[in-house]
Write a protein that holds these residues in place. Structure first.
Motif, PDB file in Angstrom:
ATOM      1  N   ILE A  17       0.838  -1.199   0.000  1.00  0.00           N
ATOM      2  CA  ILE A  17       0.000   0.000   0.000  1.00  0.00           C
ATOM      3  C   ILE A  17       0.873   1.248   0.000  1.00  0.00           C
ATOM      4  CG2 ILE A  17      -1.761   1.323   1.247  1.00  0.00           C
ATOM      5  CD1 ILE A  17      -2.806  -1.337   2.376  1.00  0.00           C
ATOM      6  N   VAL A  18       1.867   1.276   0.859  1.00  0.00           N
ATOM      7  CA  VAL A  18       2.782   2.425   0.914  1.00  0.00           C
ATOM      8  C   VAL A  18       3.484   2.619  -0.424  1.00  0.00           C
ATOM      9  CG1 VAL A  18       4.907   3.315   1.964  1.00  0.00           C
ATOM     10  CG2 VAL A  18       3.140   2.271   3.406  1.00  0.00           C
ATOM     11  N   GLU A  19       3.936   1.523  -1.028  1.00  0.00           N
ATOM     12  CA  GLU A  19       4.630   1.615  -2.317  1.00  0.00           C
ATOM     13  C   GLU A  19       3.710   2.187  -3.391  1.00  0.00           C
ATOM     14  OE1 GLU A  19       5.841  -2.391  -2.923  1.00  0.00           O
ATOM     15  OE2 GLU A  19       7.249  -2.369  -1.228  1.00  0.00           O
ATOM     16  N   SER A  20       2.455   1.761  -3.385  1.00  0.00           N
ATOM     17  CA  SER A  20       1.510   2.235  -4.397  1.00  0.00           C
ATOM     18  C   SER A  20       1.167   3.702  -4.187  1.00  0.00           C
ATOM     19  CB  SER A  20       0.236   1.380  -4.362  1.00  0.00           C
ATOM     20  OG  SER A  20       0.522   0.040  -4.702  1.00  0.00           O
ATOM     21  N   VAL A  21       0.999   4.122  -2.928  1.00  0.00           N
ATOM     22  CA  VAL A  21       0.722   5.536  -2.649  1.00  0.00           C
ATOM     23  C   VAL A  21       1.905   6.396  -3.077  1.00  0.00           C
ATOM     24  CG1 VAL A  21       0.372   7.242  -0.820  1.00  0.00           C
ATOM     25  CG2 VAL A  21      -0.915   5.095  -0.783  1.00  0.00           C
ATOM     26  N   ALA A  22       3.113   5.945  -2.784  1.00  0.00           N
ATOM     27  CA  ALA A  22       4.301   6.698  -3.196  1.00  0.00           C
ATOM     28  C   ALA A  22       4.343   6.851  -4.713  1.00  0.00           C
ATOM     29  CB  ALA A  22       5.566   6.005  -2.686  1.00  0.00           C
TER      30      ALA A  22
ATOM     31  N   LEU B  56       1.599   6.487 -11.068  1.00  0.00           N
ATOM     32  CA  LEU B  56       0.436   5.606 -10.984  1.00  0.00           C
ATOM     33  C   LEU B  56      -0.793   6.479 -10.717  1.00  0.00           C
ATOM     34  CD1 LEU B  56      -0.254   2.480 -10.845  1.00  0.00           C
ATOM     35  CD2 LEU B  56      -0.105   2.704  -8.360  1.00  0.00           C
ATOM     36  N   THR B  57      -1.920   6.089 -11.256  1.00  0.00           N
ATOM     37  CA  THR B  57      -3.166   6.803 -10.977  1.00  0.00           C
ATOM     38  C   THR B  57      -3.842   6.177  -9.763  1.00  0.00           C
ATOM     39  OG1 THR B  57      -4.525   5.350 -12.347  1.00  0.00           O
ATOM     40  CG2 THR B  57      -3.476   7.273 -13.437  1.00  0.00           C
ATOM     41  N   PRO B  58      -4.758   6.901  -9.099  1.00  0.00           N
ATOM     42  CA  PRO B  58      -5.500   6.278  -7.997  1.00  0.00           C
ATOM     43  C   PRO B  58      -6.240   5.018  -8.423  1.00  0.00           C
ATOM     44  CG  PRO B  58      -5.717   8.656  -7.884  1.00  0.00           C
ATOM     45  CD  PRO B  58      -5.007   8.362  -9.177  1.00  0.00           C
ATOM     46  N   ALA B  59      -6.842   5.028  -9.604  1.00  0.00           N
ATOM     47  CA  ALA B  59      -7.505   3.810 -10.089  1.00  0.00           C
ATOM     48  C   ALA B  59      -6.493   2.698 -10.293  1.00  0.00           C
ATOM     49  CB  ALA B  59      -8.248   4.105 -11.392  1.00  0.00           C
ATOM     50  N   GLY B  60      -5.316   3.057 -10.777  1.00  0.00           N
ATOM     51  CA  GLY B  60      -4.261   2.071 -10.952  1.00  0.00           C
ATOM     52  C   GLY B  60      -3.781   1.509  -9.627  1.00  0.00           C
ATOM     53  N   LEU B  61      -3.806   2.334  -8.570  1.00  0.00           N
ATOM     54  CA  LEU B  61      -3.445   1.857  -7.236  1.00  0.00           C
ATOM     55  C   LEU B  61      -4.367   0.718  -6.812  1.00  0.00           C
ATOM     56  CD1 LEU B  61      -2.552   3.844  -4.054  1.00  0.00           C
ATOM     57  CD2 LEU B  61      -4.557   2.374  -4.009  1.00  0.00           C
TER      58      LEU B  61
END
Length: 331
Positions: free
Chosen positions: A300-305, A312-317
């Motif tokens: 989760i942290v990696e995706s938010v970063a 990355l887009t929020p949808a992509g997260l």
């Protein structure tokens, strides 16, 4: 009664100064801008953050840091995490004062927790440093709504002294010797709240947000254990309590920032539109680097970063997290 200097006149600094004043202390707040200090003294309000909340008349403000700290028994550091080191290089902290960190972040470039920055940059012994953390939504505390928090220090005497200095009928502090766990919980939950906010901004429901919160707690705990924290800390106010409040409340600047990202606004646009600082935006990269250095996986942290960095887009997260390989829950 103790003499207390609160170094910072933002929302959390102002709220905690109010708590300390209600507890009967002699409190002086430092404001970077002289005009804000003058307004606080004249109006007994903070017009920039809490214009509708009356402050005690005994609570005063100055714009000279040396004047604010003169004779202080407690020096409360209420500035954003990434500016703490620079400020400490200019501030003459009294030799015997207990130094209290309110910031919830990890320093960029060094991976240091805020108590470590205070010790390194300010030359303060660990036993004189305390951390205040937990579910600390500033507006609710400033409104004197019932709140519980954690005072963490490696010194029981220091923690107890601060606990007594900030205890009021509406603010209850618990002591905890696990400074590592308390600081990691406070910093990392901001990043998880950004992810929850993005889910809300994308229109997702309670199942999605509950999943992010729960798996976020697992990430916080993994990182904490790798760095020597007590796992029990993360089931308490400094862990689960702070995480739930920050992820659930519209008063949370990190969750709100994430919601705006989910609705399609950019980091630059959101940052330019508010004077509030979302610590998770500043610290997500440093937390990711800290985890990598200790071989801890924080998806989760990696995706938010990646979202904050524009990779990355929020949808992509959401897609990235949902497409990870299946594992046992306790993995």
């Amino acid at each position: 009664m103790s003499r207390v200097a609160v170094m910072g006149a933002g929302s959390w600094g102002t709220a905690f100064a109010l708590v300390l004043s209600d507890a009967g202390n002699d409190v002086t707040m430092w404001a970077r801008r002289p005009e804000l200090a003058a307004a606080i003294n004249a109006e007994h309000r903070n017009p920039d953050y809490f214009p509708s909340i009356e402050l005690p008349e005994s609570l005063t403000a100055v714009s000279d840091p040396e004047q604010a700290m003169e004779g202080a028994e407690f020096v409360v550091l209420a500035v954003v995490s990434q500016s703490l080191r620079v400020n400490l290089s200019h501030w003459p902290i009294p030799a015997d004062a207990i130094v209290v960190s309110l910031a919830k972040g990890i320093e960029l470039g060094t991976g240091l927790r805020m108590s470590e920055v205070v010790s390194q940059a300010g030359g303060i012994a660990a036993e004189r440093i305390a951390v205040v953390t937990g579910p600390n939504l500033a507006r609710e505390i400033a409104e004197r709504q019932p709140s519980a928090s954690v005072v963490a220090s490696t010194s029981e005497a220091t923690a107890t002294a601060l606990q007594q200095a900030c205890h009021t009928p509406r603010f209850r502090a618990y002591t905890n010797p696990d400074v590592i766990g308390c600081e990691l919980g406070g910093a990392t939950k901001n990043v998880i709240a950004l992810a929850v906010g993005m889910a809300v901004g994308l229109g997702l429901g309670a199942n999605a947000t509950a999943s992010v919160i729960t798996r976020g707690l697992a990430e916080i705990t993994r990182l904490g254990q790798a760095l020597g924290a007590d796992p029990y800390t993360f089931s308490g106010l400094a862990g689960l309590g702070d995480l739930v409040a920050t992820c659930s409340s519209p008063l949370s600047r990190n969750r709100t920032f994430g919601e705006e990202l989910g609705r399609g606004r950019s980091v630059a646009e959101i940052t330019a539109s508010t004077r509030q600082v979302a610590e998770g935006v500043l610290s997500c990269a440093s937390i990711q680097a800290l985890a990598a250095a200790h071989d801890v996986e924080l998806p989760i942290v990696e995706s938010v970063a990646a979202v904050v960095a524009g990779e990355l887009t929020p949808a992509g997260l959401i897609t990235t997290l949902m497409s990870r390989s299946a594992k046992p829950e306790r993995y």
